[in-house]
Design an enzyme around this catalytic site. Structure first.
Site, PDB file in Angstrom:
ATOM      1  N   LYS A  62      10.272 -15.405   5.655  1.00  0.00           N
ATOM      2  CA  LYS A  62      11.495 -15.337   6.435  1.00  0.00           C
ATOM      3  C   LYS A  62      12.369 -16.581   6.207  1.00  0.00           C
ATOM      4  CE  LYS A  62      11.903 -13.006  10.596  1.00  0.00           C
ATOM      5  NZ  LYS A  62      11.507 -12.711  11.978  1.00  0.00           N
ATOM      6  N   LYS A  86       6.601 -24.547  -5.065  1.00  0.00           N
ATOM      7  CA  LYS A  86       7.529 -25.310  -5.908  1.00  0.00           C
ATOM      8  C   LYS A  86       8.777 -25.765  -5.161  1.00  0.00           C
ATOM      9  CE  LYS A  86       6.247 -23.262 -10.346  1.00  0.00           C
ATOM     10  NZ  LYS A  86       6.727 -22.413 -11.457  1.00  0.00           N
ATOM     11  N   GLY A  87       8.952 -25.323  -3.930  1.00  0.00           N
ATOM     12  CA  GLY A  87      10.167 -25.707  -3.192  1.00  0.00           C
ATOM     13  C   GLY A  87      11.269 -24.693  -3.431  1.00  0.00           C
ATOM     14  N   PHE A 108      21.892 -31.239   3.309  1.00  0.00           N
ATOM     15  CA  PHE A 108      22.330 -30.862   1.957  1.00  0.00           C
ATOM     16  C   PHE A 108      22.469 -32.084   1.053  1.00  0.00           C
ATOM     17  CE2 PHE A 108      24.536 -28.140   5.158  1.00  0.00           C
ATOM     18  CZ  PHE A 108      23.678 -27.066   5.081  1.00  0.00           C
ATOM     19  N   ARG A 132       4.355 -20.158  -4.903  1.00  0.00           N
ATOM     20  CA  ARG A 132       3.963 -19.392  -3.737  1.00  0.00           C
ATOM     21  C   ARG A 132       5.012 -19.584  -2.639  1.00  0.00           C
ATOM     22  NH1 ARG A 132      -1.442 -21.228  -0.676  1.00  0.00           N
ATOM     23  NH2 ARG A 132      -1.948 -19.340   0.505  1.00  0.00           N
ATOM     24  N   GLY A 188      14.625 -24.981  -1.615  1.00  0.00           N
ATOM     25  CA  GLY A 188      15.912 -25.355  -1.028  1.00  0.00           C
ATOM     26  C   GLY A 188      17.068 -25.437  -2.007  1.00  0.00           C
ATOM     27  N   GLU A 189      16.760 -25.622  -3.273  1.00  0.00           N
ATOM     28  CA  GLU A 189      17.841 -25.880  -4.218  1.00  0.00           C
ATOM     29  C   GLU A 189      17.970 -24.834  -5.318  1.00  0.00           C
ATOM     30  OE1 GLU A 189      16.272 -29.884  -4.122  1.00  0.00           O
ATOM     31  OE2 GLU A 189      18.314 -30.629  -4.138  1.00  0.00           O
TER      32      GLU A 189
END
Lengths: 745, 190
Positions: free
Chosen positions: A640, A708-709, A247, A635, A711-712
């Site tokens: 999952k 584009k990612g 994180f 994309r 995680g955030e």
């Protein structure tokens, strides 16, 4: 179903390839590697926030049989002299903290000594009785007392964008029919990954080190260690195969790394150092931030003026910066904008990027202010956002490479049932529970960094792809395996992914939501290069149907190389390898962002969050009963694992809104709730009713994978949506997080 | 300016602490004789002396649940008990539930429901879930949520954890009701 799709894995939802290792306890984390003749280090932390160490009485504990050494500034050997040797890849401007460097105490819980012993139990015991004398000086730890002392940092860290302005915000506000101005606050927050920081340093007989460290960047740690201790890269291999959550906490090398390497080199012995949960609060946090937002609209609800100022803490020795306010000039259309930003130094450790740094903070303030503005203008909060939709990036004056936020609004509103929402607060009640609905959202960068990878295929048709990227729970092993398998038309089970080792090709730090784009593209390029080699070998075969084919004429599917136009013309990949006589074929390649597209387009992911809360009118308790989070992030590589990241982001948002805060006792300059019992994060019983949807974007500009990612971006807007829902439920506007029950009574 | 001292140790503390002694633990059906200090936690004994690192240390204070193991079928925080207190007990760790080649139904369900991200709390979650099933209490979603709340997941995989535990608990409860009332109604831990 066509068998053609067998090896098409990208965009599907395969299980994590590292799942069996993680659920059986077989996955090895940094403090778990079994090395011979291991000694244990235990860190002694300062109980004062500012001052000097007068004396460390090491003699007494050194008398305990089995205690090997007490490392402190009194006996640390001469190491690198200059600040630049201690700067890691993401160090902010200033002078980095050097553990055990001198007698100065710069922050509470600063490591002042490392006690090393034959066993963990003995090291801990000896550390507990180590006597240290301090001279205490007056400290300052309260940002509230520094309101007027913020300065605009000129030497921020990489990626820091100085705030911008356009036209005349004051004039825009003066011309507005409706205006609001409020202050929004959240306290310090700590990352608190489940795995505590730790390192196992294997001291080999030839003096070389293999360092298993908890980090989001093995290369960053290697360059840090080699510069400080004067080692060659060959002498300091850094490995991180699995990280028990990051994180952002592992972006910079933490002091367990320095201390364990120091002890191993000095004692010529393998050493393990693990921090305690309490010490996890001693090296960086999301800063306590004060923000002022001022908005104005015309009679029709069109934004005319926006001012956003943020002030947060930094340490005395580094200028920590994050992009807090910039997003406010980007998310909505507004002609007159003034964004400004200041930091103020305190006697604390330097803050540290924490999931969606800056944006999580900024979007909370902006999105609560937008809700307040909507009510002031008499508009539904979602309708208000639609009216101010930004069709282009006004900060950069460039079109978005793709932006399906409007579609996300539609999808989320439909899923949530937003059209049934009464505008007035306190309109819905279930017994003694007040029910409220809120909406908010955010924008995050779609970034890409340079990354390299290696691909090796062996005669039995097994492929290994390798890159020094990290796996901290995001699913890196899995998505890289999917990309590699699909590119070379192999079954997922035939692909092995290797990560997190400085003997592998260099990858960027695991952060910024850029790993999928950066390392994913490197893996794709590398596998394509390997594919070209395989095609050449296939063309050498007798009667090859691919003889005249160019790379773009063929495709790799289901273990075959075949002509795109005549799929029946194919060769079996394993036959190619067998006939070639090669035992293995290896290819290196890399990927870089496309500078032309970066110039031409603004590349961002967006989201919108709808939340329902139920508030007990008498007790003030808030329960989040439903959340719909719709994300537009290009994309989606794995439905999952991407969904899991957004589910986790919602939990983080619930935490930020209702629970999470590190409380400083300013008398001691010390965080008082530095443990898992008093630093509250959600448990299973706090979480229900989360729905995640993706509005997929076809984006040919952002990178070759179109990702584009994820995680955030999913965290953005969650805390604000909950805060807005609390207002809708109770009629009380809370502008300071977390929303403890006393703020509602 | 003031001067403070920490841990001014009393003289009797400076004597060598109690020497290590011999402890025999039965872990996953296998006896291990270890030499360790009597104040060694079961958690540290497993991780640092036996090499079973599947049991995780997340706080060392009984606050996070990452170190959950089964002792005589009951879930406990292994950081809150001493190894010497568990002589003669049957200790089951995550390594005793299943292996990558032979997954326990809970392990398979955790994979299928993506009930983890970083994986660090996962062994504790799974041991806790097995303990919960052993207790025969996992009847409703709310019950599972509440009784799995001693295990923190900072990645926030709670939705998957709930669904994974529910799937296995429902199967187990169904099997229990089909066989004979009064039996333990759960599969063995091997």
């Amino acid at each position: 179903m066509s068998t053609d799709s067998n090896t098409k894995y990208v965009g599907k939802a395969p299980n994590r390839v590292d799942g069996p290792l993680k659920v059986t306890g077989t996955a090895k984390y940094a403090a778990e590697f079994d090395v011979p003749d291991l000694a244990y280090g235990y860190v002694v932390s300062s109980p004062v926030a500012k001052g000097r160490i007068r004396k460390i009485h090491a003699d007494k504990v050194l008398g305990l049989p089995g205690v090997l050494h007490v490392f402190s500034h009194e006996n640390v050997p001469g190491l690198a002299w200059f600040d630049r040797s201690y700067k890691d890849d993401v160090a902010p401007g200033g002078s980095p903290f050097r553990p055990l460097h001198d007698d100065e105490i710069k922050f509470n819980m600063q490591p002042v000594a490392l006690v090393v012993a034959d066993t963990f139990e003995l090291a801990r015991y000896a550390a507990s009785i180590l006597e240290v004398e301090y001279e205490v000086e007056k400290h300052e730890t309260d940002i509230e007392s520094k309101r007027d002392e913020g300065y605009e940092p000129g030497r921020g860290k990489t990626g820091y964008m100085p705030p911008q302005r356009r036209e005349d915000a004051d004039k825009g506000l003066e011309q507005s029919a409706h205006r609001i101005r409020h202050e929004y606050i959240h306290g310090a927050q700590h990352h608190n990954p489940m795995e505590m920081f730790g390192a196992t340093v294997h001291y080999h007989p030839d003096g070389k080190l293999t360092i298993y460290d908890k980090t989001q960047g093995v290369y960053n740690c290697q360059q840090y260690i080699t510069k400080i201790f004067g080692l060659s890269k060959d002498e300091a291999r850094v490995v991180n195969l699995f990280m028990g959550g990051g994180f952002g906490s592992g972006l910079r090398p933490q002091y367990e790394l320095f201390l364990s390497v120091l002890a191993a080199l000095e004692l010529k012995r393998s050493v393990r150092v693990t921090l305690t949960r309490q010490q996890m609060f001693s090296f960086g946090h999301r800063p306590h931030t004060l923000q002022t937002l001022e908005l104005g609209t015309g009679p029709d609800g069109a934004l005319l003026g926006l001012k956003h100022y943020a002030l947060h803490e930094t340490s005395r020795f580094e200028d920590y910066t994050e992009n807090v306010v910039n997003w406010s000039g980007m998310l909505y259309k507004c002609p007159n904008v003034r964004l400004s930003y200041g930091i103020s130094p305190l006697d604390v450790y330097t803050p540290l990027d924490m999931r969606a740094p800056g944006a999580a903070t900024g979007s909370f303030a902006l999105e609560v202010a937008m809700d307040e503005m909507a009510y002031e203008a008499g508009l539904d909060p979602l309708e208000f956002r639609r009216r101010n939709y930004a069709e282009e990036d006004q900060n950069k004056k460039a079109p978005f490479s793709s932006k399906k936020l409007r579609e996300a609004y539609d999808e989320g509103a439909r899923r949530f049932g937003w059209d049934k929402r009464p505008m007035a607060p306190r309109a819905t009640r279930e017994g003694n529970l007040l029910v409220g609905w809120g909406v908010a959202g955010g924008v995050w960068d779609a970034s890409m960094q340079k990354a390299a990878a290696k691909a090796t295929i062996t005669a039995d048709g097994r492929l290994t792809v390798a890159s020094a990227a990290g796996e901290n729970g995001t699913g890196t092993y899995t998505i890289m395996a999917q990309i590699a398998a699909e590119t070379l038309g192999l079954p997922l089970e035939a692909v092995t992914v290797r990560l997190g080792d400085t003997t592998l090709p260099e990858a960027p730090l695991q952060g910024g939501s850029w790993t999928a784009a950066s390392v994913g593209t490197a893996v794709k390029n590398t596998c394509e290069a390997l594919g070209e080699k395989l095609l050449k070998l296939a063309q050498k075969m007798d009667d090859s149907p691919l003889k005249d084919a160019k790379p773009e004429d063929v495709e790799f599917v289901n273990g075959l190389i075949r002509l795109r136009k005549e799929p029946q013309q194919s060769v079996v990949l394993r036959d190619v390898l067998q006939v070639s006589g090669e035992r293995e074929i290896e290819v290196d390649s890399s990927a870089m962002p496309n500078p032309v597209n970066m110039q031409k387009y603004s590349m961002h992911s967006h989201n919108v969050v709808f939340a329902e809360v139920k508030v007990d009118e008498e007790l003030g308790t808030v329960h989040v009963t439903r959340v719909v989070n719709v994300v537009a992030a290009g994309r989606i590589l794995n439905q999952k694992t991407a969904r899991s990241q957004v589910l986790g982001s919602v939990v983080w948002g619930i935490s930020m809104a209702l629970m999470e805060e590190t409380v400083m006792d300013h008398r001691y300059g010390r965080y008082m709730n530095h443990n898992y019992a008093e630093y509250h994060v959600p448990t299973n019983a706090d979480v229900r009713g989360i729905e995640v949807y993706f509005v997929e974007e076809e984006d040919p500009h952002v990178n070759p994978l179109g990702v584009k990612g994820i995680g955030e971006v999913g965290l953005l807007g969650v805390a604000a949506a909950i805060t807005n829902a609390v207002y809708h439920a109770t009629g009380k506007r809370v502008r300071s997080l977390p929303i403890y029950l006393d703020k509602l009574l | 300016m003031s001067i403070v001292s920490t841990s001014s140790a009393a003289d009797d503390q400076l004597r060598p602490p109690v020497p290590p002694g011999s402890v025999t633990l039965r872990i996953n059906g296998q006896e291990h004789t270890l030499r360790l200090a009597p104040w060694t936690s079961l958690l540290d004994a497993l991780r640092e002396y036996v090499g079973l690192t599947g049991t995780k240390k997340g706080c060392d204070h009984g606050q996070c649940g990452a170190c959950t193991v089964l002792v005589d079928g009951k879930r406990i925080n292994s950081c809150l008990t001493l190894a010497v207190l568990q002589e003669g007990a049957d200790i089951t760790t995550i390594e005793g539930l299943g292996t990558p080649e032979h997954l326990h139904p809970l392990q398979q369900a955790f994979i299928d429901h993506d009930a983890f991200q970083c994986g660090y709390c996962t062994p504790g979650q799974i041991c806790s879930a097995q303990g919960l099933i052993n207790e025969g209490k996992a009847h409703t979603e709310d019950e599972i949520r509440e009784l799995m709340s001693g295990n923190i997941c900072r990645c926030g995989a709670y939705v998957g954890i709930l669904n994974a535990v529910k799937e296995v608990a429902e199967k187990e409860l169904k099997m229990a009701s089909c066989t004979c009332y009064g039996s333990h109604g759960h599969s063995s831990n091997s």
